[in-house]
Design a protein around this motif. Structure first.
Motif, PDB file in Angstrom:
ATOM      1  N   ALA A   1       0.836  -1.202   0.000  1.00 59.49           N
ATOM      2  CA  ALA A   1       0.000   0.000   0.000  1.00 59.49           C
ATOM      3  C   ALA A   1       0.873   1.255   0.000  1.00 59.49           C
TER       4      ALA A   1
ATOM      5  N   ALA B   1       2.431   1.625  -3.378  1.00 58.95           N
ATOM      6  CA  ALA B   1       1.416   2.069  -4.332  1.00 58.95           C
ATOM      7  C   ALA B   1       1.200   3.573  -4.214  1.00 58.95           C
ATOM      8  N   SER B   2       1.189   4.061  -2.988  1.00 60.75           N
ATOM      9  CA  SER B   2       1.013   5.488  -2.762  1.00 60.75           C
ATOM     10  C   SER B   2       2.161   6.275  -3.381  1.00 60.75           C
TER      11      SER B   2
ATOM     12  N   ALA C   1       1.894   8.787  -6.730  1.00 62.73           N
ATOM     13  CA  ALA C   1       2.267  10.204  -6.716  1.00 62.73           C
ATOM     14  C   ALA C   1       3.054  10.585  -7.961  1.00 62.73           C
TER      15      ALA C   1
ATOM     16  N   LEU D   1      -0.131  -3.231  -7.376  1.00 58.71           N
ATOM     17  CA  LEU D   1      -0.125  -2.033  -6.544  1.00 58.71           C
ATOM     18  C   LEU D   1      -1.534  -1.456  -6.383  1.00 58.71           C
ATOM     19  N   GLY D   2      -2.489  -2.073  -7.073  1.00 63.09           N
ATOM     20  CA  GLY D   2      -3.862  -1.593  -6.951  1.00 63.09           C
ATOM     21  C   GLY D   2      -4.128  -0.320  -7.743  1.00 63.09           C
ATOM     22  N   LEU D   3      -3.252  -0.013  -8.714  1.00 64.44           N
ATOM     23  CA  LEU D   3      -3.470   1.192  -9.521  1.00 64.44           C
ATOM     24  C   LEU D   3      -4.538   0.946 -10.579  1.00 64.44           C
TER      25      LEU D   3
END
Lengths: 235, 237
Positions: A158, A161-162, A166, A225-227
């Motif tokens: 998480a 991914a953040s 960015a 990464l959940g993007l």
């Protein structure tokens, strides 16, 4: 008052009402006979599909749902998720096959109360039902340790991914999504009304930011990464 | 002289495994004193530094030059910078250090946030001393540690991490640069001169920062960015 209750724990004690959800007849039989062996338990229904299980939960309002993970169609985790979303008060005991062991963490997140393997014997099943009815949890120390590790890995993912999110511009994210649908570079260009050359530049930048070298890797990495979301919603 | 001289290294007794170094950062003096006594009493651990605020903690950490360090961060740190800021900063600057969040009956949300910003685990101050020390050793060994909270919190903590991620506000390093200079109270033109960009660029950056932080003024932006670990600093492209 039902006769079972009287046999159970005295006149003032209701039996624990159990709904069995298992598609495999033999395993269903194991769970049923385990429940029948314990006078404190009463089987209020049996279901062999997820949808039937959800319906029966509404009509029978069980105390405990013994739930197979490997149901055909809507799987056990989805049934558990829907029960929790609907605010069902039923405790959930998962019965999992040997290959489904890595789903403990997922099940914990959904809020199930216990997790047994398919090799569980009669006493393990009745013992687990008793424990979760009292508000306890049934997970082995190994399962808990593995879930903690997965939690740590999830936190790292998480955070990563953040960080990556960015770096990625709105346009790059758009392109990422389109190529994850399988569009070619040319199709992406047409869709966005820009030149293929520009798309190529965006993709090169995307690869660098994601730290990958190919389209497949880019999609895999973005998904991990959940993007982007690759999973199709379950029925 | 046929006899080979032994090197000084061989003369020394076999080096014992280096002790685990612990840095304590907690706002409560009594907590630090108690933990220091407990930890220094063990043969395999030692206190390297203590601090009562996040800033002092970071200062202390910067001076440490050694391997095998665990930073124990009290989640109750508050002030200009909080515990989450400290954890995030340590994670970025000193990736090899182990970080263990520590609190008294912290809720699942606080633990989620600590893990999300970079803690390797959480230990509650209510557990018994043996378990507490064991948590330090385990986190040093690379384990994910969750000592104190009931095991069924794993699910809630995981869900909290997802929420933390959604709430995470990410500034690019250029935006952060602008914000840092803005914090000195300079006008947009002065900021532009300082950074060697056009004034227009600075106002665009500021507008974007306000949008990301959900604030309307410069003061609110600076406060929001500085206060919490919810502001990630992304390396500039």
């Amino acid at each position: 008052m039902t006769p079972i209750a009287q046999i159970g724990g005295g006149l003032d004690q209701r039996p624990i009402r159990v709904l069995i959800v298992e598609d495999h007849p033999a395993l269903r039989g194991v769970v049923r006979s385990a429940c029948e062996s314990d006078p404190a338990l009463a089987v209020v229904g049996e279901a062999i599909t997820g949808h039937a299980a959800l319906d029966m939960c509404e009509t029978t309002d069980p105390d405990v749902v013994v739930l197979d993970l490997g149901l055909p169609g809507m799987g056990g985790t989805e049934v558990a998720r829907r029960l929790r979303q609907a605010g069902s008060r039923a405790k959930i005991l998962i019965i999992a096959g040997p290959t489904e062991d890595d789903r403990v963490f997922e099940c914990m997140r959904i809020g199930v109360d216990g997790y047994l393997g398919k090799s569980a014997g009669t006493e393990q099943i009745t013992g687990a039902i008793a424990t979760i009815t009292r508000g306890g949890r049934v997970f082995t120390p190994e399962q808990e340790a593995r879930a903690r590790d997965q939690l740590g890995a999830m936190a790292r993912r998480a955070r990563e991914a953040s960080r990556v999110a960015a770096l990625i511009t709105t346009r790059e994210r758009e392109i990422l999504e389109l190529i994850s649908f399988g569009l070619t570079m040319k199709q992406v260009a047409t869709r966005l009304g820009i030149s293929p050359r520009t798309v190529e530049t965006h993709i090169a930048k995307l690869y660098r930011k994601l730290g990958v070298g190919s389209r497949v890797q880019a999609i895999a990495r973005a998904a991990s990464l959940g993007l982007i979301d690759l999973e199709e919603p379950e029925r | 002289m046929a006899k080979r001289t032994r090197s000084p290294v061989e003369d020394q007794p076999p080096t014992p495994r280096r002790r685990l170094g612990v840095i304590l950062v907690d706002p409560l003096h009594v907590v630090r004193a108690g933990l220091a006594l407990l930890i220094d009493d063990r043969p395999d651990m030692e206190i390297l530094a203590e601090a009562g605020t996040a800033e002092e903690g970071l200062e202390a950490i910067r001076r440490i030059r050694r391997a095998r360090v665990v930073v124990l961060v009290g989640l109750g740190l508050s002030g200009d910078h909080d515990a989450y800021w400290l954890i995030r900063t340590i994670r970025e600057l000193f990736p090899s250090m182990a970080i263990l969040g520590c609190g008294a009956n912290a809720d699942a949300n606080a633990i989620s946030r600590a893990l999300f910003v970079g803690a390797d685990g959480y230990v509650d101050k209510n557990v018994d001393p043996v378990e507490f020390l064991q948590a330090l050793r385990r986190v040093d060994a690379g384990e994910m540690v969750l000592v104190g909270p009931p095991s069924e919190w794993v699910g809630a903590i995981a869900n909290g991490i997802d929420r933390s991620r959604e709430a995470d506000v990410v500034l690019t390093s250029r935006e952060r640069e602008v914000l840092i200079v803005a914090a000195e109270g300079l006008t947009a033109r002065e900021i532009a001169n300082r950074l060697g960009v056009r004034e227009r660029t600075v106002t665009t950056h500021l507008a974007r920062i306000y949008g990301k932080l959900g604030v309307r003024s410069r003061v609110a932006a600076i406060r929001a960015a500085a206060r919490s670990g919810f502001v990630t600093v992304a390396p500039h492209e």
